[in-house]
Design an enzyme around this catalytic site. Structure first.
Site, PDB file in Angstrom:
ATOM      1  N   ASP A 187      -6.707 -15.057   1.410  1.00 36.42           N
ATOM      2  CA  ASP A 187      -6.000 -14.333   2.074  1.00 36.42           C
ATOM      3  C   ASP A 187      -5.196 -14.643   3.253  1.00 36.42           C
ATOM      4  O   ASP A 187      -5.438 -14.358   4.483  1.00 36.42           O
ATOM      5  CB  ASP A 187      -6.764 -12.865   2.401  1.00 36.42           C
ATOM      6  CG  ASP A 187      -5.655 -11.722   2.852  1.00 36.42           C
ATOM      7  OD1 ASP A 187      -4.533 -11.795   2.853  1.00 36.42           O
ATOM      8  OD2 ASP A 187      -6.103 -10.590   3.415  1.00 36.42           O
TER       9      ASP A 187
ATOM     10  N   GLU B 278      -8.252  -3.536  -3.001  1.00 34.28           N
ATOM     11  CA  GLU B 278      -8.554  -2.645  -1.494  1.00 34.28           C
ATOM     12  C   GLU B 278      -8.258  -1.175  -1.580  1.00 34.28           C
ATOM     13  O   GLU B 278      -7.635  -0.387  -0.600  1.00 34.28           O
ATOM     14  CB  GLU B 278      -7.527  -3.459  -0.584  1.00 34.28           C
ATOM     15  CG  GLU B 278      -7.823  -4.908  -0.475  1.00 34.28           C
ATOM     16  CD  GLU B 278      -6.808  -5.582   0.783  1.00 34.28           C
ATOM     17  OE1 GLU B 278      -5.940  -4.953   1.091  1.00 34.28           O
ATOM     18  OE2 GLU B 278      -7.383  -6.600   1.093  1.00 34.28           O
TER      19      GLU B 278
ATOM     20  N   ASN C 139       0.832  -1.148  -0.119  1.00 30.01           N
ATOM     21  CA  ASN C 139       0.073  -0.033   0.085  1.00 30.01           C
ATOM     22  C   ASN C 139       0.751   1.120  -0.022  1.00 30.01           C
ATOM     23  O   ASN C 139       1.189   1.798   1.153  1.00 30.01           O
ATOM     24  CB  ASN C 139      -0.802  -0.020   1.236  1.00 30.01           C
ATOM     25  CG  ASN C 139      -2.024  -1.111   1.125  1.00 30.01           C
ATOM     26  OD1 ASN C 139      -2.412  -1.546   0.056  1.00 30.01           O
ATOM     27  ND2 ASN C 139      -2.206  -1.903   2.374  1.00 30.01           N
TER      28      ASN C 139
ATOM     29  N   TRP D 249     -16.680  -7.846   1.938  1.00 32.81           N
ATOM     30  CA  TRP D 249     -15.274  -8.370   1.727  1.00 32.81           C
ATOM     31  C   TRP D 249     -14.931  -9.844   1.248  1.00 32.81           C
ATOM     32  O   TRP D 249     -13.839 -10.199   1.072  1.00 32.81           O
ATOM     33  CB  TRP D 249     -14.612  -8.272   3.308  1.00 32.81           C
ATOM     34  CG  TRP D 249     -14.291  -6.999   3.714  1.00 32.81           C
ATOM     35  CD1 TRP D 249     -15.180  -6.136   4.528  1.00 32.81           C
ATOM     36  CD2 TRP D 249     -13.216  -6.040   3.236  1.00 32.81           C
ATOM     37  NE1 TRP D 249     -14.501  -4.929   4.545  1.00 32.81           N
ATOM     38  CE2 TRP D 249     -13.464  -4.819   3.774  1.00 32.81           C
ATOM     39  CE3 TRP D 249     -12.173  -6.129   2.268  1.00 32.81           C
ATOM     40  CZ2 TRP D 249     -12.562  -3.769   3.432  1.00 32.81           C
ATOM     41  CZ3 TRP D 249     -11.397  -5.093   2.045  1.00 32.81           C
ATOM     42  CH2 TRP D 249     -11.562  -3.711   2.900  1.00 32.81           C
TER      43      TRP D 249
ATOM     44  N   GLU E 126      -0.252 -12.756  10.392  1.00 31.81           N
ATOM     45  CA  GLU E 126      -1.409 -11.842  10.357  1.00 31.81           C
ATOM     46  C   GLU E 126      -2.873 -12.791  10.987  1.00 31.81           C
ATOM     47  O   GLU E 126      -3.475 -12.276  11.907  1.00 31.81           O
ATOM     48  CB  GLU E 126      -1.661 -11.358   9.059  1.00 31.81           C
ATOM     49  CG  GLU E 126      -2.826 -10.507   9.203  1.00 31.81           C
ATOM     50  CD  GLU E 126      -3.324  -9.911   7.505  1.00 31.81           C
ATOM     51  OE1 GLU E 126      -2.237  -9.965   6.696  1.00 31.81           O
ATOM     52  OE2 GLU E 126      -4.208  -9.266   7.580  1.00 31.81           O
TER      53      GLU E 126
HETATM   54  C1  GCV Z   1      -0.957  -4.679   2.707  1.00 36.93           C
HETATM   55  C2  GCV Z   1      -4.856  -8.136   3.577  1.00 36.93           C
HETATM   56  C3  GCV Z   1      -4.147  -7.483   4.878  1.00 36.93           C
HETATM   57  C4  GCV Z   1      -3.777  -6.114   4.192  1.00 36.93           C
HETATM   58  C5  GCV Z   1      -2.603  -6.080   3.270  1.00 36.93           C
HETATM   59  C6  GCV Z   1      -3.213  -7.024   2.156  1.00 36.93           C
HETATM   60  C7  GCV Z   1      -2.337  -7.366   0.907  1.00 36.93           C
HETATM   61  O1  GCV Z   1      -6.088  -7.706   3.010  1.00 36.93           O
HETATM   62  O2  GCV Z   1      -5.059  -7.468   5.835  1.00 36.93           O
HETATM   63  O3  GCV Z   1      -3.179  -5.466   5.556  1.00 36.93           O
HETATM   64  O4  GCV Z   1      -2.285  -4.934   2.778  1.00 36.93           O
HETATM   65  O5  GCV Z   1      -3.698  -8.390   2.296  1.00 36.93           O
HETATM   66  O6  GCV Z   1      -1.718  -8.404   0.816  1.00 36.93           O
HETATM   67  O7  GCV Z   1      -2.140  -6.226   0.002  1.00 36.93           O
END
Ligand code: GCV
Length: 739
Positions: free
Chosen positions: A405, A326, A245, A597, A433
């Site tokens: 994810d 996203e 991001n 989502w 995560e």
């Molecule tokens: C960097 C998931 C995570 C996000 C991450 C995204 C991605 O949605 O929760 O934090 O963003 O994956 O891999 O781009």
């Protein structure tokens, strides 16, 4: 990034667990191990083991003079001094007898024309060889490249570090009978860091960024250098330093100048620096009124920007791009394709030898949840399969291991088999995560191996590449590891990317045991055929020493940990039943539903699971090659551990195990919580066998995990009981069974 919302109430138990965890932060004893050295501690061997290395040549000779081989020599001298208490002399190549000789194969051939490795290693490979020169014993560390020399030195030092309990004769053989050729499975072995320029790390659990603070590159880059050393020691050759991001400001000329200081530090260790960039940059910071990848002004902007980067960072690796995902800007703004977008970068990077990683993590996060045919899992394949062949040869499509994810269990992404003319890399998540955020133990190598070994059964493959030690064409399997490594379909480049997210915490990831995942990622990227048992045995010996009780205890705990975590957070492939709208950590199964989502499990009062079949569901299974479709499509054939990923079933559906789904969910959660509690006593068995600081730190984590597992168990079991109305047959949830 998903919007962070307040977490749902966890109840008193969770708060108590959290309080306990904080209270358990214990004072640091003097001379304690901080974990900073990770697996590169080089502790002194016992006098007996050190003596067995008596025939190690007393000097080292360097054949080349690049910064990387000089680093290799310094590392060797340091490691031998610390472990064996001997100072290697630094000799010259005019008298290489009795030496540990470090150089590339080309340099070695010039020195000793008669010496040849059994086969020419690929780039970054190395050959460790015992040889006699003028009758004197030598040990040769020869690399296909300078980096190979460094990797060979790390391999040699690792052997010495793990020799503690070896028989003297075996130790001597390390020096006198060495003949080992090692080569990486794929050219790409990179880590990504999701570091923001303000110093925070998205999904980072080991402290703030080692690269950035307050919108600038840190003045002191000591940690960046230490990190590069750790990465090099496991064969990782590239690191993307900022969040996918991406802040557009990373590409401002003044920022590139700062970033080049990080590249200077990485260069010593053969680690290439790369950047995550925003596709919108030409407009956001470049003064253009467009970022349309097909606009010649945009292409020119990228070309100039890339030239400028290479002027400052000659060994720059390339870019990583997250687009149309996203909320990120993407080519859809101009009706362009992802290939159009990837190629604008690829063409700017190509003259310099750079690559572009274009992420396949593209999906609509405003999906209509009412529509049972909608399915986020289909997005990567739907978006990228039609573009196969349209990407330039230095563009790599970076694909997450599973179609959703980084959940605690997912099937392999069908896109791995869906690109025949496009280079691929697999994206694995080292930072935990969805798998306990380093506060709970979850050794991910077993999970990654399941995906890497998964045979995609791609038909009509013409394989002319030969595995090290065996001909792939004999058996004709098409596992994910070979698809991403470019060994199938003649792809020019490809490999492995791990999202690491280490931070400023002394022990990098926030927990001493979590570092096994970083080590394991590197080892698998080098050789995905290594077993999880071998990897964790190496890591444990290097990190905690070779005390047999310690090795036995820690390896067993690590190897069990993924299944334990899965059993109380997301059994049967339902996905991690976590709070997906918030921290991705606490139990929160309701949060998956009734929003766009798409991390749906479709649990209602009648049943649970996503129907992804071709016959009645979303059709996701149809994205796989026919033999894989066959494995998942029929309810009766589908493996239990992915059942709810592929099928919607009533709670009373009977699994292959003979249990109903609902009873399995109850049992799995109770069993998982019990096994999490057992970690405490297992760990206590090694008190006094490992240093006090790491012992106490890890013990506090296990005590916390045991409490958290109960929170999870009770939250999920009560939720499933409320939904299904079916009580636990063992009387633990809902009404007890009638007598
Ligand atoms: C960097 C998931 C995570 C996000 C991450 C995204 C991605 O949605 O929760 O934090 O963003 O994956 O891999 O781009």
């Amino acid at each position: 990034m998903k919007p962070i919302q307040p977490t749902r109430t966890l109840g008193r138990v969770a708060l108590m667990a959290a309080a306990f965890f904080c209270a358990a932060a214990l004072p640091r004893p003097v001379n304690a191990e901080t974990g900073t050295e990770a697996w590169l501690r080089y502790p002194a061997l016992s006098p007996q083991a050190a003596k067995s290395f008596g025939r190690l040549p007393p000097q080292t000779v360097l054949l080349g003079d690049s910064v990387v081989v000089k680093t290799a020599q310094r590392e060797l001298v340091q490691g031998v001094a610390q472990m064996l208490g001997r100072t290697l002399r630094v000799g010259t190549n005019s008298s290489p007898e009795n030496s540990i000789i470090l150089g590339t194969l080309t340099e070695l051939r010039a020195l000793i024309p008669a010496l040849h490795p059994p086969q020419e290693p690929r780039a970054d490979g190395y050959w460790l060889k015992s040889a006699k020169i003028h009758g004197a014993e030598c040990l040769i560390v020869a690399g296909a490249t300078d980096r190979g020399v460094l990797y060979g030195v790390f391999a040699l030092l690792s052997k010495i570090a793990r020799a503690e309990n070896m028989a003297a004769a075996d130790i001597t053989a390390v020096i006198t009978d060495m003949d080992e050729l090692q080569q990486p499975y794929a050219p790409i072995r990179w880590v990504n860091q999701w570091d923001n320029l303000d110093g925070r790390i998205e999904r980072g659990y080991g402290g703030p960024s080692i690269f950035f603070a307050d919108g600038k590159v840190r003045t002191d880059l000591t940690r960046a250098g230490q990190y590069a050393r750790l990465l090099a020691s496991i064969g990782i050759n590239g690191c993307t330093i900022n969040n996918v991001n991406a802040a557009p400001g990373i590409l401002e000329d003044s920022f590139i100048a700062q970033v080049s200081r990080i590249a200077d530090v990485f260069r010593l260790w053969g680690v290439q620096l790369s950047l995550a960039v925003d596709l919108g940059s030409p407009k956001l910071i470049g003064g253009l009124d467009t970022f349309d990848p097909l606009d010649p002004r945009v292409a020119e902007w990228w070309r100039k920007k890339v030239d400028e980067i290479y002027r400052r960072i000659p060994d720059f690796g390339g870019f990583v791009v997250k687009a149309d995902s996203e909320g990120r800007l993407g080519p859809s703004t101009y009706g362009r394709t992802h290939a159009d977008a990837a190629n604008v970068f690829a063409r700017a990077l190509k003259p310099h030898g750079g690559v572009i990683f274009y992420r396949a993590f593209v999906y609509n996060h405003h999906l209509d949840w009412h529509d049972l045919k909608n399915d986020r899992a289909k997005a990567a394949y739907d978006n990228f399969h039609p573009l196969d062949g349209a990407f330039d040869d230095n563009a790599i499509v970076q694909i997450k291991n599973g179609p959703i994810d980084f959940q605690v269990r997912e099937p392999a992404s069908p896109l791995f088999a869906g690109l025949r003319h496009t280079s691929e890399s697999i994206e694995l998540q080292i930072t935990q995560e969805y798998t306990g955020q380093q506060r709970q133990l979850c050794f991910l190598v077993l999970m990654w191996k399941e995906v890497l070994d998964f045979d995609m059964h791609v038909d009509d493959v013409h394989i002319d590449d030969v595995h090290i030690g065996g001909n792939l064409a004999d058996a004709n399997p098409t596992p994910v590891k070979d698809l991403v490594a470019g060994r199938i379909f003649h792809r020019p480049v490809g490999g492995f990317v791990g999202v690491a997210n280490v931070g400023m915490d002394a022990n990098w990831l926030g927990s001493p045991l979590a570092m096994a995942n970083l080590y394991g990622f590197g080892r698998l990227a080098w050789d995905p055929n290594l077993s999880a048992e071998k990897i964790i045995d190496e890591w444990t010996r290097l990190t905690f020493g070779s005390d047999p009780l310690v090795v036995k205890t820690i390896t067993a705990m690590q190897l069990n940990s993924w299944h334990v975590y899965e059993s109380y957070t997301g059994p049967l492939g339902a996905g991690t039943l976590t709070n997906i709208l918030g921290n991705h950590y606490d139990p929160g199964p309701e949060s998956s539903e009734e929003n766009g989502w798409g991390q749906w499990h479709r649990a209602d009062h009648l049943g649970i699971g996503m129907d992804r079949t071709i016959a009645t569901g979303t059709g996701f299974i149809g994205q796989y090659p026919p033999a894989v479709q066959k494995l998942y499509e029929k309810l009766a054939d589908c493996p239990d551990d992915l059942l709810l990923f592929f099928h919607h079933v009533p709670y009373t559906y009977v699994l292959h195990s003979g249990k109903t789904v609902v009873q399995h969910i109850y049992d799995s959660h109770y069993d998982g919580a019990d096994r999490a509690r057992d970690f405490i006593s297992q760990w206590k068995a090694i008190e006094g066998h490992v240093d006090e600081e790491r012992y106490r730190d890890v013990l506090a984590r296990f005590e916390y995990q045991a409490a958290e597992a109960i929170v999870w168990r009770d939250a999920i079991c009560n939720w499933i009981y409320k939904l299904s109305g079916v009580p636990d047959g063992k009387g633990r949830v809902g009404s007890p069974p009638s007598p």
